[in-house]
Design a protein around this motif. Structure first.
Motif, mmCIF file in Angstrom:
data_model
loop_
_atom_site.group_PDB
_atom_site.id
_atom_site.type_symbol
_atom_site.label_atom_id
_atom_site.label_comp_id
_atom_site.label_asym_id
_atom_site.label_seq_id
_atom_site.Cartn_x
_atom_site.Cartn_y
_atom_site.Cartn_z
ATOM 1 N N ASP A 210 -0.018 0.667 -7.670
ATOM 2 C CA ASP A 210 -0.654 1.948 -7.994
ATOM 3 C C ASP A 210 0.040 3.047 -7.194
ATOM 4 N N GLU A 211 -0.467 4.282 -7.334
ATOM 5 C CA GLU A 211 0.265 5.400 -6.719
ATOM 6 C C GLU A 211 0.260 5.376 -5.193
ATOM 7 N N GLU A 212 -0.655 4.614 -4.626
ATOM 8 C CA GLU A 212 -0.647 4.465 -3.155
ATOM 9 C C GLU A 212 0.188 3.274 -2.695
ATOM 10 N N GLY A 213 0.813 2.595 -3.665
ATOM 11 C CA GLY A 213 1.647 1.463 -3.295
ATOM 12 C C GLY A 213 0.883 0.151 -3.192
ATOM 13 N N GLY B 127 8.451 8.449 -10.795
ATOM 14 C CA GLY B 127 8.883 7.444 -9.832
ATOM 15 C C GLY B 127 9.013 6.042 -10.399
ATOM 16 N N VAL B 128 8.531 5.845 -11.620
ATOM 17 C CA VAL B 128 8.447 4.502 -12.183
ATOM 18 C C VAL B 128 9.778 3.756 -12.165
ATOM 19 N N ASP B 129 10.819 4.402 -12.653
ATOM 20 C CA ASP B 129 12.077 3.693 -12.748
ATOM 21 C C ASP B 129 12.695 3.385 -11.395
ATOM 22 N N ALA C 127 10.089 -5.114 -6.527
ATOM 23 C CA ALA C 127 8.898 -4.278 -6.331
ATOM 24 C C ALA C 127 7.690 -5.123 -5.923
ATOM 25 N N GLY C 128 7.738 -6.423 -6.222
ATOM 26 C CA GLY C 128 6.673 -7.334 -5.800
ATOM 27 C C GLY C 128 5.460 -7.358 -6.712
ATOM 28 N N GLY C 129 5.459 -6.539 -7.769
ATOM 29 C CA GLY C 129 4.323 -6.471 -8.683
ATOM 30 C C GLY C 129 4.240 -5.075 -9.267
#
Lengths: 237, 237
Positions: free
Chosen positions: A171-174, A193-195, A166-168
């Protein structure tokens, strides 16, 4: 000098193909081998070596059937990691949680073999695994849990780095967050979407339990991280 | 019901050919798998998987070089043993001493993972290995030492059986003794030939350190031993 580096299974393996290494496997291994490894302990996830096996046998709920198959799969990945590191002269040795951790009335993890190996100049390489659990056969112990447990027993100053696909923490906008200090900051925007982003909320929860916290970053930042730079998302209360 | 069974490396491997199994390997495995294994812990030696590697790197004196190579060799034998046992439905799982034992100021061996696995119905399979030693890199921990250590932590009633190619403790004419109660009985007649018979004096010394002692017997008596019969030489103070 870094203390504990966890590399996600999705960084090292192709999660869409059972028991297949990722395209960046060799680069990641070389980066670790070429870094200042003095005092480092490496932990890796299971990725496509283990997760499919554990899921087939529903080991998330505990069990006996499939325990050996699942352990052997992730031990194969561990063998590939350790072997590749040693091709670059890393003095890596495997440490298998099935041999040194257990869940009885409480969770136990004997870290003195790992610590002694590290002090003797080896690079101990642990991995997500199944471990014996009283009354349930075995259950899954994740690489994230191992990294945090090692840090806890390591003392107050142990920094933990988690190299994740995921790279870090996003937030919800990526967009990547610089600093996360509570789980609410993640679940607020993460939702269902977290998992999907690689169990980030679990990582955040784990790191928040450590006084010194830790960092979550991408594979392209691994060299900088091992070089001492402050990359990725800082997760700390 | 037996507690701890050690099978010698010379029983499972051909000691004259590096990394070669013995002709009786399959029979021995099948005998263990078919026996009443409830509560059993299995330990095996390294034989020609490990001894040649340790000798090449002089790991008897400790060291770093060759530690991984030696561990991997005996772990390969362990994989063959565990895999063959599971082909016979034994629910065997590997436990690697490199992951759970260490020598610091004192010798340590975390046996709770092994004990929990056993209680959950698995057959834990340990092996002679290298283990981290403070100030020396690694040093060798023999299967005999592991068996005795497990028995010590197991409680007073733990019987230990050692299946050895020598077939028991022999007198100077090669006749097997029924009972040995002191090391002098062995060294008196053993002289320089003792170690040639498979390190029997070491086994005797180890077993004499246990209140309940143990038995040394041959591979052809393994089925009887696991069936509860009093075979071989009883070694007990």
């Amino acid at each position: 000098m870094r203390a504990i580096l966890k590399i996600g299974g999705s960084v090292l393996t192709d999660k869409t193909e059972e028991e297949t290494l990722s395209d960046r496997f060799d680069d990641v291994i070389e980066t670790v081998a070429d870094a200042d490894r003095d005092g480092l302990i490496l932990v890796h996830g299971a990725g496509s070596f283990g997760h499919p096996h554990a899921a087939r046998h529903e080991l998330g709920e505990g069990g006996v059937e499939g325990a050996y198959e699942t352990h052997e799969a992730v031990a194969r990945l561990n063998g590939l990691v350790v072997g590749a590191l040693n091709e670059h002269g890393a003095d890596a040795v495997p440490v298998h949680p099935l041999s040194c951790a257990w869940r009885g009335d409480t969770f136990g993890f004997e870290t003195l073999p790992t610590q002694t190996l590290r002090e003797e100049g080896f690079l101990p390489v642990l991995h997500g695994d199944v471990v014996a659990e009283s009354g349930s056969g075995v259950s899954v112990l994740s690489g994230d849990e191992i990294a945090v447990e090692l840090a806890r027993l390591h003392g107050d100053a142990a920094d933990v780095g988690m190299c994740a696909s995921a790279g870090g923490v996003l937030d919800e906008e990526g967009n990547r967050l610089e600093h996360v200090s509570s789980l609410e900051e993640v679940t607020e925007f993460g939702g269902e979407g977290v998992d999907v982003t690689g169990g980030i909320s679990g990582k955040v929860e784990s790191l928040l339990s450590l006084p010194s916290g830790g960092r979550v970053f991408g594979a392209d930042e691994l060299e900088e991280y091992l070089g001492g730079e402050a990359v990725g998302t800082l997760v700390r209360r």
